[in-house]
Design a protein around this motif. Structure first.
Motif, PDB file in Angstrom:
ATOM      1  N   GLU A  25     -17.965 -76.977 -37.960  1.00 27.39           N
ATOM      2  CA  GLU A  25     -18.801 -76.251 -38.924  1.00 27.39           C
ATOM      3  C   GLU A  25     -18.611 -74.750 -38.827  1.00 27.39           C
ATOM      4  O   GLU A  25     -18.631 -74.044 -39.848  1.00 27.39           O
ATOM      5  N   GLU A  26     -18.407 -74.220 -37.615  1.00 34.25           N
ATOM      6  CA  GLU A  26     -18.293 -72.764 -37.460  1.00 34.25           C
ATOM      7  C   GLU A  26     -17.077 -72.198 -38.187  1.00 34.25           C
ATOM      8  O   GLU A  26     -17.105 -71.062 -38.684  1.00 34.25           O
ATOM      9  N   LYS A  57     -18.023 -72.121 -41.921  1.00 32.30           N
ATOM     10  CA  LYS A  57     -19.003 -71.058 -42.155  1.00 32.30           C
ATOM     11  C   LYS A  57     -18.342 -69.694 -42.109  1.00 32.30           C
ATOM     12  O   LYS A  57     -18.632 -68.815 -42.939  1.00 32.30           O
ATOM     13  N   ARG A  58     -17.453 -69.509 -41.155  1.00 31.48           N
ATOM     14  CA  ARG A  58     -16.737 -68.234 -41.042  1.00 31.48           C
ATOM     15  C   ARG A  58     -15.938 -67.949 -42.311  1.00 31.48           C
ATOM     16  O   ARG A  58     -15.869 -66.813 -42.784  1.00 31.48           O
ATOM     17  N   ILE A 104     -18.252 -67.095 -45.350  1.00 32.45           N
ATOM     18  CA  ILE A 104     -18.812 -65.749 -45.142  1.00 32.45           C
ATOM     19  C   ILE A 104     -17.757 -64.701 -45.465  1.00 32.45           C
ATOM     20  O   ILE A 104     -18.019 -63.711 -46.163  1.00 32.45           O
ATOM     21  N   TYR A 147     -21.236 -67.076 -48.723  1.00 35.95           N
ATOM     22  CA  TYR A 147     -22.423 -67.370 -47.909  1.00 35.95           C
ATOM     23  C   TYR A 147     -23.211 -66.086 -47.656  1.00 35.95           C
ATOM     24  O   TYR A 147     -22.652 -65.069 -47.259  1.00 35.95           O
ATOM     25  N   LEU A 163     -25.755 -74.402 -44.869  1.00 37.40           N
ATOM     26  CA  LEU A 163     -24.456 -75.067 -44.811  1.00 37.40           C
ATOM     27  C   LEU A 163     -24.615 -76.395 -44.083  1.00 37.40           C
ATOM     28  O   LEU A 163     -25.099 -76.442 -42.949  1.00 37.40           O
TER      29      LEU A 163
END
Length: 675
Positions: free
Chosen positions: A151-152, A155-156, A159, A164, A170
């Motif tokens: 997930e990281e 997300k990165r 963003i 995001y 998320l």
């Protein structure tokens, strides 16, 4: 059967809600991959072979990239069977390879896969507009993804791409243990936000996961269809002469590039699509071929001639850096018009040849501009040798020779020689600033078409710096006539005269500034342009075209920088791709393509005094004369687009126009379209 019925029902419902409906909606839910972020390949599985190129240092020698693709895809399939009912993780996929690879290899391979994934993800900027509209309306935003990656990482990425924002949600299936494809992730979304299903709107690309499944939970859903391959991209995927991974990259890059530009108007959308699918592959193919040929010949510096070389220089910088080709690209302000006078000297044994090359096929005003002489005075000289001054008349070889001889005896000779010497001195000063005189083997790049610019350049250098020893090699898309041996050697990208449509090639490589008129010691950087900006081109949409071509080059180079075979092979394959899309665009344009590209004002003469549209609108009589009797306007004319544009304006002629179009298309399809 149940799956097909659900998809069919969902697609039918989707037809009635094509626009974003923000009324009575509290939360906007968005799929991530293929909706907000896209990979520049046709299918995700094609990416595994690209990842293998980056693993060459750790991959066993007996495992080819294609073999690794099979192993990686097989492991993922086995993991999904073993852990049916929930999303798998990347770690679980690699655990299926136990017995084939040790722990150290799998750890390094997973790291390379994650790094490669992040490096190639491209933003779908098309979606930014509706997302921003939802934020302004005060709606909550959530991102959902069925993905085995951590997930990281996702997300990165969202963003970094600006999707995001603080307060957004998320949900990734590998972390939540629930999937969109089973509708459970939508239940997780409702549980975490407390928003009821009827007040959620979800959008994604997958008919099952993003349309049918949310509807089973009574969540409103819309299908994102822009990610579907267009007609050019679909044709690329069917090319049997090109390896699977290269055609996947070529088509995927085209799709990623066109989705990276938000839609502002139908005309801009057409420019974006053609630039991504036709112009981008063509420019990349040609420039890559030039770089490879230059490296083979030992040329370290290439000078791309203005104006066609503007976008090619940018593409060359990208390709040379990403593909490790040790050749430097320089944009060179030089043209037939600016180099003609510095190369012209009445005492030179090649005086008549240079004069004839420059003056032939020019009108009175065009010839006077080249010679930098007053139009009235030059008109008197023309009349003295008995040549017609009919408006628009273009001088023949015989006319040009007569004028060359007459000028030798005319008082205008002194004026011309003074201006020639002044421009030669200014040219030499400019050449010093760009390092032309430092090159023992000079490489110049242009589109073509007869090599006059190379003749003028080499003769001008010899006159500006006597004793300077150098050789020159010219790189061209195509040459209808080879320049004299004294100008040096040439290399041609294409030897198929019937495949060359000069107007379209020059449109794809058009610059955003005016033509190079002359060298002048008082001008900025010793170069005088006809105008600082190409007003017609800028209004048409050249900045968009150049930006898309540059993006295509950047993404394509990034995807192929680990290509395991010789670059010659890659260049040959992208050339086949370019030939396909170029011919498809020329032979079978859509009406919108014909209108947008056919209306572009094109100049065939170097002085840019005579303009015509690439595809003029004709009445039925003119169409019959030009397409049946073969009375073509110019070599840059685009027949298929003219027929489509003309039939659009003259609806009564549509049946006859369609017949002409079919006849023309049948004739053109017999061409061998390999560039």
């Amino acid at each position: 059967m149940r799956r097909k019925l659900l998809i069919s029902a969902a697609l039918c419902m989707n037809r009635f809600q094509r626009q974003w409906q923000l009324d009575d909606i509290d939360l906007i839910s968005l799929d991530v991959f293929e909706t907000l972020i896209i990979r520049p390949v046709v299918t995700p599985n094609d990416l595994y072979e690209v990842i293998a190129w980056q693993m060459k240092e750790i991959l066993p020698h007996d495992i080819t990239p294609a073999k690794w693709r099979e192993i990686r895809y097989g492991a993922e399939r086995e993991a999904r069977v073993k852990h049916a009912g929930r999303e798998i993780t990347l770690q679980e996929i690699y655990e299926m390879m136990d017995g084939r690879f040790d722990t150290s290899f799998k750890t390094k391979a997973m790291a390379i896969e994650c790094k490669t994934e992040e490096s190639i993800w491209q933003l779908v900027d098309y979606m930014r507009v509706p997302i921003d509209a939802a934020r302004r309306a005060g709606k909550k935003i959530a991102f959902l993804s069925d993905m085995y990656l951590p997930e990281e990482i996702i997300k990165r990425a969202i963003i970094a791409h600006g999707f995001y924002k603080e307060g957004d949600l998320l949900l990734v299936s590998s972390t939540q243990g629930a999937q969109k494809s089973t509708s459970k992730l939508f239940q997780v979304l409702m549980d975490k936000t407390g928003v009821p299903a009827r007040r959620i709107l979800h959008q994604g690309d997958n008919p099952w996961s993003d349309l049918a499944m949310p509807m089973t939970k009574r969540v409103r859903a819309k299908l994102f269809e822009k990610h579907e391959l267009n007609r050019y991209e679909q044709a690329i995927t069917e090319l049997e002469q090109v390896s699977h991974v290269v055609r996947s990259i070529a088509a995927g890059t085209s799709r990623a590039v066109r989705l990276s530009v938000p839609e502002e108007s139908p005309a801009q959308s057409t420019i974006v699509e053609v630039s991504a699918s036709v112009a981008g592959p063509f420019v990349v193919s040609y420039v890559l071929w030039v770089l490879i040929e230059a490296q083979r010949l030992g040329i370290k510096h290439l000078y791309f001639m203005a104006r066609d070389g503007q976008i090619m220089t940018r593409v060359a910088d990208i390709l040379a850096k990403q593909l490790n080709i040790p050749v430097s690209a320089h944009y060179f302000y030089g043209s037939r018009q600016s180099l003609f006078l510095p190369a012209l000297d009445v005492d030179d044994p090649h005086y008549e040849d240079i004069f004839v090359r420059g003056i032939r096929k020019k009108t009175l005003k065009g010839a006077a501009a080249l010679l930098n002489l007053p139009v009235d005075a030059f008109e008197a000289l023309v009349e003295s040798v008995g040549i017609t001054n009919t408006p628009g008349y273009q001088y023949t070889w015989k006319d040009a020779r007569s004028l060359a001889a007459a000028l030798k005896k005319s008082p205008l000779l002194t004026i011309m020689q003074e201006k020639s010497r002044a421009q030669r001195a200014a040219m030499a000063a400019y050449f010093e600033t760009v390092g032309i005189f430092d090159q023992a083997h000079l490489g110049v790049v242009d589109t073509g078409w007869v090599g006059n610019v190379q003749v003028f350049l080499t003769d001008a250098i010899r006159k500006a710096k006597p004793g300077h020893v150098f050789t020159c090699t010219g790189f061209y898309v195509y040459l209808r006539r080879q320049p004299d041996a004294r100008a040096g050697g040439t290399r041609c990208y294409s030897r198929n005269a019937r495949a060359m449509i000069t107007g379209l090639v020059e449109l794809f490589t058009a610059a955003d500034h005016g033509s190079v008129k002359a060298y002048d010691k008082d001008a900025p950087n010793f170069v005088r342009l006809s105008s600082e900006k190409n007003k017609e081109g800028l209004e048409w949409g050249l900045p968009v075209q150049q930006s898309v071509i540059e993006s295509y080059a950047r993404i394509f180079a990034n995807m192929t920088k680990g290509y395991p075979l010789p670059l010659d092979t890659l260049a040959a394959e992208i050339k086949i791709v370019s030939s396909l899309t170029f011919s498809r665009f020329f032979l079978e344009p859509t009406t919108q393509e014909a209108v947008v590209y056919g209306s572009y004002p094109h100049a065939d003469d170097p002085a840019h005094l005579i303009y015509h549209e690439l595809a003029p609108v004709f009445n039925l009589q003119q169409m019959f004369r030009r397409f049946i009797l073969k009375d073509f306007l110019t070599v840059s004319h685009w027949p298929a687009a003219t027929i489509l544009r003309s039939c659009r304006h003259y609806l009564l002629y549509l049946p006859a126009g369609y017949v002409l179009y079919c006849i023309r298309r049948r004739k053109e399809k017999n061409r061998k379209w390999m560039l």
